[in-house]
Design a protein around this motif. Structure first.
Motif, PDB file in Angstrom:
ATOM      1  N   ASP A   1       4.773   3.586   2.774  1.00  0.00           N
ATOM      2  CA  ASP A   1       5.138   3.797   1.375  1.00  0.00           C
ATOM      3  C   ASP A   1       5.062   2.489   0.601  1.00  0.00           C
ATOM      4  O   ASP A   1       4.570   2.451  -0.538  1.00  0.00           O
ATOM      5  N   SER A   2       5.545   1.412   1.207  1.00  0.00           N
ATOM      6  CA  SER A   2       5.510   0.105   0.541  1.00  0.00           C
ATOM      7  C   SER A   2       4.082  -0.353   0.305  1.00  0.00           C
ATOM      8  O   SER A   2       3.751  -0.867  -0.775  1.00  0.00           O
TER       9      SER A   2
ATOM     10  N   ASN B   1       1.467   1.590   0.058  1.00  0.00           N
ATOM     11  CA  ASN B   1       0.894   2.487  -0.946  1.00  0.00           C
ATOM     12  C   ASN B   1       1.298   2.061  -2.352  1.00  0.00           C
ATOM     13  O   ASN B   1       0.460   2.000  -3.264  1.00  0.00           O
ATOM     14  N   ILE B   2       2.578   1.740  -2.539  1.00  0.00           N
ATOM     15  CA  ILE B   2       3.061   1.309  -3.856  1.00  0.00           C
ATOM     16  C   ILE B   2       2.400   0.000  -4.264  1.00  0.00           C
ATOM     17  O   ILE B   2       1.984  -0.172  -5.421  1.00  0.00           O
ATOM     18  N   ALA B   3       2.270  -0.933  -3.315  1.00  0.00           N
ATOM     19  CA  ALA B   3       1.646  -2.229  -3.617  1.00  0.00           C
ATOM     20  C   ALA B   3       0.189  -2.050  -4.027  1.00  0.00           C
ATOM     21  O   ALA B   3      -0.286  -2.696  -4.974  1.00  0.00           O
ATOM     22  N   LEU B   4      -0.530  -1.159  -3.334  1.00  0.00           N
ATOM     23  CA  LEU B   4      -1.931  -0.919  -3.669  1.00  0.00           C
ATOM     24  C   LEU B   4      -2.062  -0.228  -5.018  1.00  0.00           C
ATOM     25  O   LEU B   4      -2.950  -0.552  -5.813  1.00  0.00           O
TER      26      LEU B   4
ATOM     27  N   ALA C   1      -6.893   1.573  -0.537  1.00  0.00           N
ATOM     28  CA  ALA C   1      -6.013   2.675  -0.927  1.00  0.00           C
ATOM     29  C   ALA C   1      -6.423   3.972  -0.256  1.00  0.00           C
ATOM     30  O   ALA C   1      -5.570   4.749   0.198  1.00  0.00           O
ATOM     31  N   MET C   2      -7.734   4.234  -0.173  1.00  0.00           N
ATOM     32  CA  MET C   2      -8.201   5.456   0.482  1.00  0.00           C
ATOM     33  C   MET C   2      -7.867   5.430   1.968  1.00  0.00           C
ATOM     34  O   MET C   2      -7.412   6.440   2.546  1.00  0.00           O
ATOM     35  N   ALA C   3      -8.078   4.288   2.630  1.00  0.00           N
ATOM     36  CA  ALA C   3      -7.756   4.168   4.046  1.00  0.00           C
ATOM     37  C   ALA C   3      -6.256   4.344   4.279  1.00  0.00           C
ATOM     38  O   ALA C   3      -5.831   5.018   5.227  1.00  0.00           O
ATOM     39  N   CYS C   4      -5.443   3.769   3.394  1.00  0.00           N
ATOM     40  CA  CYS C   4      -3.985   3.881   3.514  1.00  0.00           C
ATOM     41  C   CYS C   4      -3.534   5.324   3.335  1.00  0.00           C
ATOM     42  O   CYS C   4      -2.659   5.813   4.054  1.00  0.00           O
ATOM     43  N   MET C   5      -4.142   6.024   2.377  1.00  0.00           N
ATOM     44  CA  MET C   5      -3.780   7.420   2.135  1.00  0.00           C
ATOM     45  C   MET C   5      -4.129   8.297   3.341  1.00  0.00           C
ATOM     46  O   MET C   5      -3.336   9.142   3.765  1.00  0.00           O
ATOM     47  N   ALA C   6      -5.325   8.080   3.898  1.00  0.00           N
ATOM     48  CA  ALA C   6      -5.736   8.847   5.068  1.00  0.00           C
ATOM     49  C   ALA C   6      -4.837   8.538   6.260  1.00  0.00           C
ATOM     50  O   ALA C   6      -4.470   9.433   7.029  1.00  0.00           O
ATOM     51  N   TRP C   7      -4.469   7.276   6.406  1.00  0.00           N
ATOM     52  CA  TRP C   7      -3.588   6.866   7.495  1.00  0.00           C
ATOM     53  C   TRP C   7      -2.212   7.524   7.356  1.00  0.00           C
ATOM     54  O   TRP C   7      -1.639   8.037   8.320  1.00  0.00           O
ATOM     55  N   ALA C   8      -1.662   7.533   6.123  1.00  0.00           N
ATOM     56  CA  ALA C   8      -0.342   8.104   5.893  1.00  0.00           C
ATOM     57  C   ALA C   8      -0.329   9.606   6.127  1.00  0.00           C
ATOM     58  O   ALA C   8       0.637  10.161   6.665  1.00  0.00           O
ATOM     59  N   MET C   9      -1.418  10.293   5.739  1.00  0.00           N
ATOM     60  CA  MET C   9      -1.461  11.750   5.855  1.00  0.00           C
ATOM     61  C   MET C   9      -1.779  12.215   7.269  1.00  0.00           C
ATOM     62  O   MET C   9      -1.350  13.286   7.694  1.00  0.00           O
ATOM     63  N   SER C  10      -2.538  11.410   8.015  1.00  0.00           N
ATOM     64  CA  SER C  10      -2.948  11.831   9.359  1.00  0.00           C
ATOM     65  C   SER C  10      -2.053  11.273  10.458  1.00  0.00           C
ATOM     66  O   SER C  10      -1.920  11.883  11.527  1.00  0.00           O
ATOM     67  N   GLY C  11      -1.453  10.118  10.203  1.00  0.00           N
ATOM     68  CA  GLY C  11      -0.641   9.477  11.230  1.00  0.00           C
ATOM     69  C   GLY C  11      -1.458   8.811  12.307  1.00  0.00           C
ATOM     70  O   GLY C  11      -0.912   8.337  13.311  1.00  0.00           O
TER      71      GLY C  11
ATOM     72  N   LEU D   1       6.861  -0.678 -11.726  1.00  0.00           N
ATOM     73  CA  LEU D   1       7.737   0.499 -11.788  1.00  0.00           C
ATOM     74  C   LEU D   1       6.919   1.785 -11.866  1.00  0.00           C
ATOM     75  O   LEU D   1       7.260   2.798 -11.230  1.00  0.00           O
ATOM     76  N   VAL D   2       5.838   1.759 -12.643  1.00  0.00           N
ATOM     77  CA  VAL D   2       4.973   2.938 -12.755  1.00  0.00           C
ATOM     78  C   VAL D   2       4.367   3.285 -11.405  1.00  0.00           C
ATOM     79  O   VAL D   2       4.286   4.459 -11.013  1.00  0.00           O
ATOM     80  N   ALA D   3       3.928   2.265 -10.666  1.00  0.00           N
ATOM     81  CA  ALA D   3       3.358   2.503  -9.337  1.00  0.00           C
ATOM     82  C   ALA D   3       4.386   3.139  -8.404  1.00  0.00           C
ATOM     83  O   ALA D   3       4.050   4.020  -7.604  1.00  0.00           O
ATOM     84  N   TRP D   4       5.623   2.716  -8.524  1.00  0.00           N
ATOM     85  CA  TRP D   4       6.695   3.269  -7.705  1.00  0.00           C
ATOM     86  C   TRP D   4       7.058   4.680  -8.171  1.00  0.00           C
ATOM     87  O   TRP D   4       7.198   5.600  -7.356  1.00  0.00           O
ATOM     88  N   LEU D   5       7.176   4.883  -9.478  1.00  0.00           N
ATOM     89  CA  LEU D   5       7.520   6.192 -10.018  1.00  0.00           C
ATOM     90  C   LEU D   5       6.537   7.273  -9.610  1.00  0.00           C
ATOM     91  O   LEU D   5       6.904   8.432  -9.393  1.00  0.00           O
ATOM     92  N   GLY D   6       5.244   6.893  -9.498  1.00  0.00           N
ATOM     93  CA  GLY D   6       4.221   7.871  -9.143  1.00  0.00           C
ATOM     94  C   GLY D   6       4.357   8.418  -7.744  1.00  0.00           C
ATOM     95  O   GLY D   6       3.736   9.428  -7.398  1.00  0.00           O
TER      96      GLY D   6
END
Length: 303
Positions: free
Chosen positions: A3-4, A6-9, A62-72, A291-296
């Motif tokens: 999550d951290s 993802n927010i940073a990216l 960001a795409m690699a991080c998203m795939a990693w987070a969703m697939s584990g 903050l916007v990146a975190w709110l999303g």
């Protein structure tokens, strides 16, 4: 941890793509003729090239991080099929490919920043607008359906473009003020000329911000501060109000002070005050984007 990251990216992409769009747009609506040539007033060639390259690298991460987070999945050979699936079979993936194509075309435009400066900035602005708009697919609007989804996306696009215009202008003014001998005539003219654009930007951000709130939360504020989402949103509004104070200070005090100092030749104090104000305003803008990146990534549902 994911999550951290993802927010940073998300934060880095917001800053980078807003600078790409905002700086190029500033060159079009504020500068004239030969002033738009890279290096004449601002080094558009190097600035925009950096944002294009960083935008591409951050998008890949960001795409690699998203795939990693969703697939584990941690191993790259196992992660690759998940990335392919996300890129080619999801709306987020199609938006990502559109962003990469826009960045590639923006990079092509930057190559002509010396020869055809106006056309180069125009194409870079268009590509930056497209790349920036694709970030909406990673926000709350992507969860809506039907016509509500379309209107939410339109509101997000306008909000992103207005914010990008403001961030890009702040960065441009800060760069102009960093010069050892600021081009006072250009600086004074662009500050005065930004009054209309700035008023329009603030109006768009305000209206679209309210509409976005209604889309996400609804016509209700009861108990909003009981959630992390509501607390961060309240902090964002406070900081936005602070930016309006800085903008009013620049508009009604520091810009006229610079014009007076330019005529007398004693501009040191006025330039220093403007530098301080611009740095503070840009710093607040960066915090708001964080903050916007975190709110999303948060749900507005009360905890």
């Amino acid at each position: 941890m994911s999550d951290s990251i993802n927010i940073a990216l998300r934060f880095a992409l917001y800053v980078d793509l807003m600078l790409l769009f905002g700086l190029a747009a500033f060159g079009l609506y504020s500068l004239r003729g030969q002033e738009r040539v890279s290096g004449a007033v601002l080094p558009f060639g190097s600035l925009l090239a950096i944002t294009v390259v960083l935008g591409g690298l951050l998008s890949l991460a960001a795409m690699a991080c998203m795939a990693w987070a969703m697939s584990g999945v941690a191993d790259w050979t196992e992660l690759w099929p998940h990335i392919e699936m996300m890129v080619f079979e999801t709306d987020v993936g199609w938006a990502w490919m559109l962003r990469m194509a826009a960045l590639l075309l923006a990079g092509f435009a930057v190559m002509f920043s010396q020869r055809w400066s106006t056309a180069s900035l125009g194409l870079a602005t268009l590509c930056g607008a497209v790349a920036l708009a694709t970030l909406a697919w990673a926000g709350h609007g992507a969860m809506d359906e039907g016509s509500r989804r379309n209107w939410h996306f339109i509101t997000d696009f306008l909000h992103l473009w207005a914010a990008g215009g403001w961030v890009g202008a702040l960065a441009a003014f800060a760069l102009l003020l960093r010069q050892a001998e600021p081009q006072l005539a250009v600086l004074a003219r662009t500050l005065t000329g930004f009054e209309t654009a700035g008023a329009l930007i603030v109006a768009i951000i305000g209206v679209t911000g309210v509409v976005n709130y209604l889309f996400i939360v609804g016509p209700n504020v009861d108990g909003l501060l009981d959630s992390t989402y509501g607390q961060l949103l309240a902090l964002k509004l406070i900081l936005f109000a602070a930016m309006l104070v800085f903008a009013a200070l620049n508009r009604f005090h520091l810009s006229p002070l610079l014009e007076q100092a330019r005529q007398t030749g004693e501009h040191g104090v006025a330039v220093t005050a403007l530098r301080r104000s611009m740095v503070l305003e840009f710093s607040v803008a960066v915090i708001i984007l964080a903050l916007v990146a975190w709110l999303g990534t948060l749900s507005p549902v009360m905890e």
